[in-house]
Design an enzyme around this catalytic site. Structure first.
Site, PDB file in Angstrom:
ATOM      1  N   ALA A 132      36.757 -16.834  31.868  1.00 29.22           N
ATOM      2  CA  ALA A 132      36.281 -15.463  32.100  1.00 29.22           C
ATOM      3  C   ALA A 132      37.024 -14.888  33.303  1.00 29.22           C
ATOM      4  CB  ALA A 132      34.777 -15.422  32.281  1.00 29.22           C
ATOM      5  N   GLN A 135      31.708 -24.334  48.513  1.00 27.74           N
ATOM      6  CA  GLN A 135      32.393 -25.238  47.597  1.00 27.74           C
ATOM      7  C   GLN A 135      33.680 -25.772  48.212  1.00 27.74           C
ATOM      8  OE1 GLN A 135      32.893 -24.669  43.102  1.00 27.74           O
ATOM      9  NE2 GLN A 135      34.831 -23.899  43.865  1.00 27.74           N
ATOM     10  N   GLN A 187      27.854 -29.201  36.488  1.00 28.34           N
ATOM     11  CA  GLN A 187      27.538 -28.466  37.716  1.00 28.34           C
ATOM     12  C   GLN A 187      26.487 -27.383  37.502  1.00 28.34           C
ATOM     13  OE1 GLN A 187      31.760 -27.159  37.978  1.00 28.34           O
ATOM     14  NE2 GLN A 187      30.918 -25.227  38.726  1.00 28.34           N
ATOM     15  N   GLY A 244      40.434 -11.789  40.793  1.00 29.68           N
ATOM     16  CA  GLY A 244      40.293 -12.813  41.825  1.00 29.68           C
ATOM     17  C   GLY A 244      40.992 -14.103  41.446  1.00 29.68           C
ATOM     18  N   HIS A 245      40.765 -14.549  40.211  1.00 28.93           N
ATOM     19  CA  HIS A 245      41.466 -15.749  39.730  1.00 28.93           C
ATOM     20  C   HIS A 245      42.980 -15.534  39.745  1.00 28.93           C
ATOM     21  CE1 HIS A 245      37.511 -16.245  37.521  1.00 28.93           C
ATOM     22  NE2 HIS A 245      37.632 -17.418  38.105  1.00 28.93           N
TER      23      HIS A 245
END
Length: 287
Positions: A32, A157, A61, A36-37
């Protein structure tokens, strides 16, 4: 760009890159994809001769089955964007390929992740970071990357992954990349696609409250800064703060005074309707 579905094929591809002396950059994603990715991919392409992006919605997760079921999946669009961005290979395995005995197969390795995994997300999502460490360590083992790229929106993270590679003795450089935002300030997230039109209209108030609090913090205590953020966001329709913590950026443990640490950040999770959004802001960085 080649599309790889099988672990054996990925290992062969990585071996070839190593034989050719190519630095491998890894961009782990759950698909998706958004700008940003792609900003992570762009940096990886600049810094490595070979870039592998993973597209895998990791079930271990998710501690909420509904969250896993509703997580957006757009594989064809993802592949197109990654190819246009210059990725060498995309690894998009099935759950069965990643976890041959099933995602809940025992025994499962328990990672030493430190206190960074026990606070904030760790408190509200039990087992989440063990699942993250499980899949990320597996990707590191399969891809043998020189560098791995993560977005700072997931600030906690990154801290947990840094702890993991230290305790597991994994040789990889973790590259933290700045948060990418929409024009109205909302941190880009795959979950944003789940917001209704009305929810999307108010979601930028999260970032506005955090920005306001940086100025506010210059003349107010940590406690007062915390409270003003929560009050401002909770007053917005559809919004409910799950947690907001002002912490030492390295340990992620709460601070009570601004002089306790040279690097202090505020990490927040907000429910906008049923959609869980995260963001963070830096109050102090003197290093």
């Amino acid at each position: 760009m080649i599309i790889i579905r099988k672990v054996a094929e990925l290992l062969d591809f990585v071996e070839l890159q190593k034989e050719q002396g190519n630095a491998v950059g890894l961009v782990p994603t759950m698909g998706a994809l958004h700008a940003g990715h792609l900003s992570l991919v762009e940096r990886a392409v600049k810094e490595n001769l070979c870039v592998i992006a993973s597209v895998f919605v990791n079930p271990t997760q998710f501690n909420n089955p509904t969250d896993l079921a509703t997580y957006p999946r757009k594989e064809e669009d993802d592949f197109k964007m990654l190819a246009e961005a210059g990725v060498s290979a995309v690894f998009a395995p099935s759950v069965e390929e990643m976890y041959p005995g099933g995602p809940d197969a025992q025994p499962r390795h328990e990672f030493e992740l430190g206190t960074a995994a026990e606070v904030m997300e760790g408190r509200f999502r039990p087992g989440h970071f063990q699942g993250v460490a499980q899949v990320v360590s597996l990707l590191f083992r399969l891809c043998s990357p020189t560098r791995a790229y993560f977005g700072e929106k997931d600030f906690q993270q990154i801290a947990v992954i840094r702890n993991m590679i230290e305790t597991e003795g994994i040789d990889v450089e973790i590259v933290a990349c700045p948060i990418k935002r929409a024009d109205d300030g909302l941190a880009l997230s795959s979950r944003n696609a789940l917001l209704s039109e009305e929810q999307r209209a108010v979601a930028p108030e999260i970032h506005k409250a955090l920005e306001y609090s940086v100025v506010y913090s210059r003349e107010h205590s940590v406690g007062a800064t915390h409270d003003t953020v929560v009050e401002r966001i909770d007053a917005v329709p559809f919004m409910r703060v799950e947690y907001f913590e002002i912490v030492d950026a390295r340990t992620l443990l709460p601070v009570e005074e601004w002089d306790e640490s040279p690097w202090i950040v505020g990490c927040i999770t907000v429910y906008c309707g049923d959609v869980r959004l995260i963001d963070n802001v830096t109050y102090k960085k003197e290093i």
